[in-house]
Design a protein around this motif. Structure first.
Motif, PDB file in Angstrom:
ATOM      1  N   SER A 171       0.829  -1.212   0.000  1.00 26.44           N
ATOM      2  CA  SER A 171       0.000   0.000   0.000  1.00 26.44           C
ATOM      3  C   SER A 171       0.858   1.254   0.000  1.00 26.44           C
ATOM      4  CB  SER A 171      -0.894   0.009   1.235  1.00 26.44           C
ATOM      5  OG  SER A 171      -0.114   0.162   2.411  1.00 26.44           O
ATOM      6  N   LEU A 172       0.229   2.398  -0.310  1.00 33.10           N
ATOM      7  CA  LEU A 172       0.936   3.672  -0.309  1.00 33.10           C
ATOM      8  C   LEU A 172       1.462   3.993   1.084  1.00 33.10           C
ATOM      9  CD1 LEU A 172       1.779   6.264  -1.799  1.00 33.10           C
ATOM     10  CD2 LEU A 172      -0.482   7.224  -1.257  1.00 33.10           C
ATOM     11  N   VAL A 173       0.694   3.677   2.124  1.00 34.97           N
ATOM     12  CA  VAL A 173       1.136   3.927   3.494  1.00 34.97           C
ATOM     13  C   VAL A 173       2.372   3.090   3.818  1.00 34.97           C
ATOM     14  CG1 VAL A 173       0.517   3.735   5.930  1.00 34.97           C
ATOM     15  CG2 VAL A 173      -1.157   4.595   4.281  1.00 34.97           C
ATOM     16  N   ALA A 174       2.408   1.835   3.346  1.00 35.92           N
ATOM     17  CA  ALA A 174       3.574   0.973   3.563  1.00 35.92           C
ATOM     18  C   ALA A 174       4.787   1.514   2.820  1.00 35.92           C
ATOM     19  CB  ALA A 174       3.267  -0.451   3.116  1.00 35.92           C
ATOM     20  N   VAL A 175       4.569   2.003   1.602  1.00 34.40           N
ATOM     21  CA  VAL A 175       5.663   2.620   0.837  1.00 34.40           C
ATOM     22  C   VAL A 175       6.234   3.811   1.600  1.00 34.40           C
ATOM     23  CG1 VAL A 175       6.212   3.957  -1.246  1.00 34.40           C
ATOM     24  CG2 VAL A 175       4.852   1.867  -1.425  1.00 34.40           C
ATOM     25  N   GLY A 176       5.326   4.641   2.126  1.00 36.40           N
ATOM     26  CA  GLY A 176       5.768   5.805   2.887  1.00 36.40           C
ATOM     27  C   GLY A 176       6.538   5.416   4.135  1.00 36.40           C
ATOM     28  N   GLY A 177       6.067   4.379   4.825  1.00 43.38           N
ATOM     29  CA  GLY A 177       6.747   3.935   6.043  1.00 43.38           C
ATOM     30  C   GLY A 177       8.133   3.390   5.776  1.00 43.38           C
ATOM     31  N   LEU A 178       8.282   2.560   4.734  1.00 45.03           N
ATOM     32  CA  LEU A 178       9.588   2.008   4.389  1.00 45.03           C
ATOM     33  C   LEU A 178      10.545   3.097   3.916  1.00 45.03           C
ATOM     34  CD1 LEU A 178       8.491  -1.264   2.547  1.00 45.03           C
ATOM     35  CD2 LEU A 178       9.619  -1.094   4.781  1.00 45.03           C
ATOM     36  N   THR A 179      10.019   4.046   3.158  1.00 46.00           N
ATOM     37  CA  THR A 179      10.845   5.165   2.701  1.00 46.00           C
ATOM     38  C   THR A 179      11.341   5.978   3.887  1.00 46.00           C
ATOM     39  OG1 THR A 179       9.582   5.295   0.639  1.00 46.00           O
ATOM     40  CG2 THR A 179      10.884   7.226   1.239  1.00 46.00           C
ATOM     41  N   THR A 180      10.461   6.211   4.844  1.00 45.74           N
ATOM     42  CA  THR A 180      10.840   6.937   6.056  1.00 45.74           C
ATOM     43  C   THR A 180      11.949   6.203   6.812  1.00 45.74           C
ATOM     44  OG1 THR A 180       8.648   7.929   6.321  1.00 45.74           O
ATOM     45  CG2 THR A 180      10.009   7.748   8.303  1.00 45.74           C
ATOM     46  N   ALA A 181      11.835   4.890   6.925  1.00 44.48           N
ATOM     47  CA  ALA A 181      12.845   4.097   7.629  1.00 44.48           C
ATOM     48  C   ALA A 181      14.208   4.214   6.956  1.00 44.48           C
ATOM     49  CB  ALA A 181      12.416   2.632   7.687  1.00 44.48           C
ATOM     50  N   VAL A 182      14.217   4.224   5.631  1.00 44.03           N
ATOM     51  CA  VAL A 182      15.482   4.370   4.893  1.00 44.03           C
ATOM     52  C   VAL A 182      16.095   5.743   5.161  1.00 44.03           C
ATOM     53  CG1 VAL A 182      16.500   4.579   2.585  1.00 44.03           C
ATOM     54  CG2 VAL A 182      14.885   2.729   3.075  1.00 44.03           C
ATOM     55  N   PHE A 183      15.276   6.781   5.102  1.00 38.32           N
ATOM     56  CA  PHE A 183      15.786   8.135   5.332  1.00 38.32           C
ATOM     57  C   PHE A 183      16.314   8.319   6.755  1.00 38.32           C
ATOM     58  CE2 PHE A 183      13.250   9.754   1.588  1.00 38.32           C
ATOM     59  CZ  PHE A 183      14.335  10.291   0.918  1.00 38.32           C
ATOM     60  N   LEU A 184      15.691   7.666   7.723  1.00 40.77           N
ATOM     61  CA  LEU A 184      16.117   7.825   9.111  1.00 40.77           C
ATOM     62  C   LEU A 184      17.540   7.317   9.347  1.00 40.77           C
ATOM     63  CD1 LEU A 184      12.876   6.903  11.092  1.00 40.77           C
ATOM     64  CD2 LEU A 184      13.989   9.136  10.973  1.00 40.77           C
ATOM     65  N   CYS A 185      18.000   6.430   8.493  1.00 40.78           N
ATOM     66  CA  CYS A 185      19.384   5.957   8.608  1.00 40.78           C
ATOM     67  C   CYS A 185      20.363   7.110   8.389  1.00 40.78           C
ATOM     68  CB  CYS A 185      19.649   4.848   7.597  1.00 40.78           C
ATOM     69  SG  CYS A 185      18.711   3.344   7.936  1.00 40.78           S
ATOM     70  N   GLY A 186      19.960   8.096   7.609  1.00 41.24           N
ATOM     71  CA  GLY A 186      20.795   9.277   7.422  1.00 41.24           C
ATOM     72  C   GLY A 186      20.943  10.071   8.702  1.00 41.24           C
ATOM     73  N   ALA A 187      19.890  10.090   9.531  1.00 43.06           N
ATOM     74  CA  ALA A 187      19.948  10.813  10.802  1.00 43.06           C
ATOM     75  C   ALA A 187      20.983  10.185  11.724  1.00 43.06           C
ATOM     76  CB  ALA A 187      18.570  10.804  11.469  1.00 43.06           C
TER      77      ALA A 187
END
Length: 415
Positions: free
Chosen positions: A257-273
């Motif tokens: 789902s779009l919400v799952a896509v958003g969640g996984l994308t967020t998890a990837v970006f958080l690795c930058g933090a």
């Protein structure tokens, strides 16, 4: 009498520290908002493709002007901030971004949406040349402060896909623009009220000497190489950031789902933090130019890994790449600050971000062009080649900076 004077100095120091912390706090929030708002559309576009029955390639191209403006208008923003008022430019950032987002939410057509996105790019361009200079001006611990500011920007990027997907699911795509727009306008009003205007003559009083001076020849070579770094870093950062939701949607698993896509994308970006927090500590122990070179090697390796990875392994590859990308962004800014005087930083960062974000438009066009002809295999192949150019330029900068730092140590008088 002595005790009274000491108390006054202590009060003045406490007041100055509170002022600095308030300014830095607003810049951290602005950095998060800046990256958040500019990345709303790359997630919304997935929903728009369903609503309008248009292809991803044609719809993502609507944001080209926005990303071009995000880089182009950094130049006048940095110049105005150094010559006029950094604080007032940031008031314009908050208000302008908010009104542009509200305009996007109310857009009656795709053309109207594209115009609103362009205006968003114009006002979002203010933050990086102005906010970065303000952070450095107010920081007492430059490495940690810049690293945390970078984390805030990363959180804006990280949360953009997830929050936008959630807002779209709850309030349609228009709500995904409207809610952040109202938050920006409200923040601008609070900032205007709490943060005083720049003191008269403050711009003229800024230091005109860099932390570390170098010869004209070394400076010319560094400038030329930083042009290559800014362009290549901008292409890698924007290509990965803009296409990440769609890469996850297509290559991690089918039917999510779009919400799952958003969640996984967020998890990837958080690795930058996580990477930026680590960088903030490392710069206190190791030379900046050495860390910069290591981050460039990691970025290239990460993009190459992502080219060949699929499914769950792709998430790890993208996480590694994102950590390297955000680590080098913080190091890039700190290297520039070390060799640039405060009086010029707004303009220098304006040029740096002008080049970095001007290629945002190129990145959007590149994604649309390559995706239509070879999917994300071709997009990632091209990104890996660009990352190689970035690596070569950074290694040369590190070599020159190493010579400058060694000369500086030799020339310092004995204590």
């Amino acid at each position: 009498m002595t005790a009274e004077v000491s108390h006054r100095f202590a009060s003045a120091d406490a007041s100055d520290l509170a002022r600095r912390r308030l300014a830095i706090g607003f810049m951290n929030w602005a950095h998060a908002l800046d990256h958040f708002v500019i990345l709303i559309y790359p997630t919304v576009v997935i929903e728009l493709a369903v609503i309008y029955g248009r292809t991803y390639a044609s719809l993502i191209a609507l944001s080209t002007a926005s990303f071009v403006a995000f880089g182009l208008f950094a130049l006048p923003a940095g110049w105005l901030a150094d010559r006029w008022s950094r604080r007032n430019m940031m008031v314009g950032f908050y208000a302008g971004c908010g009104l542009s987002l509200i305009g996007a939410a109310l857009a009656p057509s795709l053309v109207g949406l594209a115009i609103a996105l362009f205006m968003l790019g114009v006002f979002a361009a203010i933050y990086h040349p102005v906010g970065t200079a303000m952070i450095l001006e107010n920081a007492t611990q430059r490495g940690r402060t810049m690293a945390f500011n970078g984390v805030c920007g990363n959180l804006g990027v990280s949360l953009a896909a997830g929050i936008t997907a959630a807002l779209t699911a709850a309030f349609t795509w228009r709500g995904a623009f409207l809610v952040p727009g109202l938050i920006c306008v409200l923040t601008g009003a609070i900032y205007f009220w709490l943060v005083p205007a720049d003191a008269k003559g403050r711009a003229a009083a800024r230091s005109t000497s860099p932390d570390v001076a170098m010869s004209a020849t070394a400076a010319a070579m560094i400038v030329g190489l930083f042009v290559v770094v800014a362009l290549s870093a901008g292409l890698v950062f924007n290509t990965i950031s803009i296409s990440l939701p769609k890469i996850v949607d297509e290559r991690v698993g089918n039917g999510i789902s779009l919400v799952a896509v958003g969640g996984l994308t967020t998890a990837v970006f958080l690795c930058g933090a996580v990477a930026q927090i680590t960088v903030g500590r490392l710069v206190e122990r190791f030379p900046l130019h050495i860390l910069f070179a290591i981050s460039a090697v990691m970025q290239f390796a990460g993009v190459v890994w992502a080219v060949y990875a699929t499914g769950t392994s792709l998430l790890f590859a993208l996480a590694f790449t994102m950590a390297a990308i955000y680590g080098q962004i913080t190091l890039n800014d700190l290297v520039i600050a070390r060799y640039t005087a405060d009086a010029w930083r707004g303009r220098v960062y304006a040029v740096r971000y002008f080049l970095t974000f001007m290629v945002s438009g190129v990145a959007v066009s590149m994604i649309a062009f390559l995706y239509a002809r070879g999917g994300f295999d071709l997009v990632l192949d091209a990104t890996a080649f660009i990352a190689l150019g970035f690596l070569v330029a950074v290694l040369l900068i590190a070599l020159i900076a190493n010579g400058v730092e060694k000369t500086r140590v030799v020339q310092q008088p004995a204590e």
